[in-house]
Design a protein around this motif. Structure first.
Motif, short mmCIF file in Angstrom:
data_model
loop_
_atom_site.label_atom_id
_atom_site.label_comp_id
_atom_site.label_asym_id
_atom_site.label_seq_id
_atom_site.Cartn_x
_atom_site.Cartn_y
_atom_site.Cartn_z
N UNK A 24 0.83 -1.20 0.00
CA UNK A 24 0.00 0.00 0.00
C UNK A 24 0.87 1.26 0.00
N UNK A 25 1.91 1.24 0.83
CA UNK A 25 2.80 2.39 0.90
C UNK A 25 3.47 2.68 -0.43
N UNK A 26 3.98 1.63 -1.07
CA UNK A 26 4.63 1.80 -2.38
C UNK A 26 3.63 2.25 -3.43
N UNK A 27 2.43 1.72 -3.39
CA UNK A 27 1.42 2.07 -4.40
C UNK A 27 1.08 3.55 -4.34
N UNK A 28 1.00 4.09 -3.13
CA UNK A 28 0.64 5.50 -2.98
C UNK A 28 1.80 6.43 -3.29
N UNK A 29 3.01 6.02 -2.92
CA UNK A 29 4.14 6.92 -3.03
C UNK A 29 4.75 6.95 -4.42
N UNK A 30 4.51 5.91 -5.22
CA UNK A 30 5.16 5.81 -6.52
C UNK A 30 4.57 6.77 -7.54
N UNK A 31 3.41 7.34 -7.23
CA UNK A 31 2.78 8.27 -8.19
C UNK A 31 3.72 9.43 -8.51
N UNK A 32 3.73 9.83 -9.78
CA UNK A 32 4.60 10.91 -10.22
C UNK A 32 4.17 12.21 -9.57
N UNK A 33 5.12 12.92 -8.98
CA UNK A 33 4.80 14.18 -8.34
C UNK A 33 6.04 15.03 -8.17
N UNK A 34 5.87 16.23 -7.63
CA UNK A 34 6.98 17.17 -7.48
C UNK A 34 8.07 16.61 -6.56
N UNK A 35 7.65 15.95 -5.48
CA UNK A 35 8.62 15.41 -4.53
C UNK A 35 9.48 14.34 -5.18
N UNK A 36 8.84 13.40 -5.87
CA UNK A 36 9.58 12.34 -6.53
C UNK A 36 10.49 12.87 -7.63
N UNK A 37 9.99 13.86 -8.35
CA UNK A 37 10.80 14.48 -9.40
C UNK A 37 12.04 15.13 -8.81
N UNK A 38 11.88 15.76 -7.64
CA UNK A 38 13.02 16.41 -6.98
C UNK A 38 14.05 15.38 -6.53
N UNK A 39 13.58 14.29 -5.93
CA UNK A 39 14.50 13.23 -5.49
C UNK A 39 15.24 12.63 -6.68
N UNK A 40 14.51 12.38 -7.76
CA UNK A 40 15.14 11.83 -8.96
C UNK A 40 16.16 12.80 -9.53
N UNK A 41 15.82 14.08 -9.55
CA UNK A 41 16.73 15.09 -10.08
C UNK A 41 18.02 15.15 -9.27
N UNK A 42 17.88 15.12 -7.94
CA UNK A 42 19.07 15.14 -7.09
C UNK A 42 19.90 13.87 -7.28
N UNK A 43 19.21 12.74 -7.48
CA UNK A 43 19.94 11.50 -7.72
C UNK A 43 20.71 11.53 -9.02
N UNK A 44 20.12 12.10 -10.03
CA UNK A 44 20.80 12.21 -11.32
C UNK A 44 22.01 13.14 -11.23
N UNK A 45 21.90 14.16 -10.40
CA UNK A 45 23.02 15.08 -10.21
C UNK A 45 24.06 14.53 -9.25
N UNK A 46 23.65 13.63 -8.37
CA UNK A 46 24.55 13.12 -7.35
C UNK A 46 24.80 14.13 -6.24
N UNK A 47 23.82 14.98 -5.95
CA UNK A 47 23.96 16.02 -4.95
C UNK A 47 23.13 15.72 -3.71
N UNK A 48 23.80 15.47 -2.60
CA UNK A 48 23.15 15.27 -1.30
C UNK A 48 22.02 14.22 -1.38
N UNK A 49 22.29 13.14 -2.06
CA UNK A 49 21.27 12.10 -2.25
C UNK A 49 20.86 11.49 -0.92
N UNK A 50 21.82 11.25 -0.04
CA UNK A 50 21.51 10.66 1.26
C UNK A 50 20.59 11.56 2.07
N UNK A 51 20.93 12.85 2.15
CA UNK A 51 20.13 13.79 2.96
C UNK A 51 18.72 13.93 2.40
#
Length: 203
Positions: A12-39
């Motif tokens: 249930x948690x994964x189903x709700x959180x996987x939806x495309x949104x601003x938060x997920x886009x931000x996390x993905x963007x930081x991951x692609x940049x390699x900037x403060x991914x852990x934080x």
């Protein structure tokens, strides 16, 4: 701890959180940049964990004090999920967009990045509906096992955010394709409808 309830919470948690949104886009963007991914990943996951625990522990108390709250929230949650599923299915059929990760301002300072991340998390009204209301309502279907459900949902958040942040480089070629987003949106739609049916039948 019931493994079945734990896995239900995880799903249930994964189903709700996987939806495309601003938060997920931000996390993905930081991951692609390699900037403060852990934080960034940790901030999102811990925020979700706090809200999930509040929902699971408080929703039951509210329902016991206000007997009408449980069925009302189930019906309201189901209605939202039906609408959310329809929105996702419409996107799956019509959308040709992709998640854009290029062109954003590069800011390597931790504080601005962390504040943006927390803002996208705590200022988003949908996060409260997903965690406190929906997951809290669903958890009432497992009396005595709410902790297992919450643990599963929290695990889902940690797996998703850290997987998204650190797996961004692997995901980039996949989600650059609009077909991949359309497939994901269709899956999300069916999952949302399935949860809605379960909520309605549980009232």
């Amino acid at each position: 701890m019931s493994t079945t309830v734990f896995l239900t919470g995880l799903g249930m948690g994964l189903s709700l959180i996987v939806a495309i949104g601003a938060q997920n886009a931000f996390v993905l963007r930081q991951g692609l940049r390699g900037e403060h991914v852990l934080a960034v990943s940790l901030a999102c996951a811990v925020s979700d964990a706090i809200l999930i625990v509040v929902g699971v522990t408080s929703f039951g108390r509210i329902a016991s004090l206000l007997p009408w709250a449980d069925p009302a929230m189930r019906i309201g949650g189901a209605a939202f999920l039906v609408w959310y599923g329809a929105k996702s299915m419409t996107s799956a059929i019509r959308s040709t967009s992709t998640l854009t990760v290029q062109g954003a301002r590069r800011d390597k300072q931790l504080l601005p990045i962390l504040l943006t991340c927390l803002g996208l998390t705590w200022l988003n009204p949908h996060v409260y509906l997903d965690t406190v209301v929906l997951l809290g309502s669903i958890s009432t279907q497992f009396p005595g096992q709410q902790s297992a459900f919450a643990a599963g949902a929290v695990m889902g958040s940690f797996l998703f955010f850290f997987g998204l942040g650190y797996g961004a480089a692997l995901l980039r070629p996949i989600f650059a394709n609009p077909v991949a987003w359309r497939i994901l949106e269709a899956v999300i739609a069916f999952v949302m409808w399935a949860i809605a049916i379960k909520l309605i039948l549980g009232t």
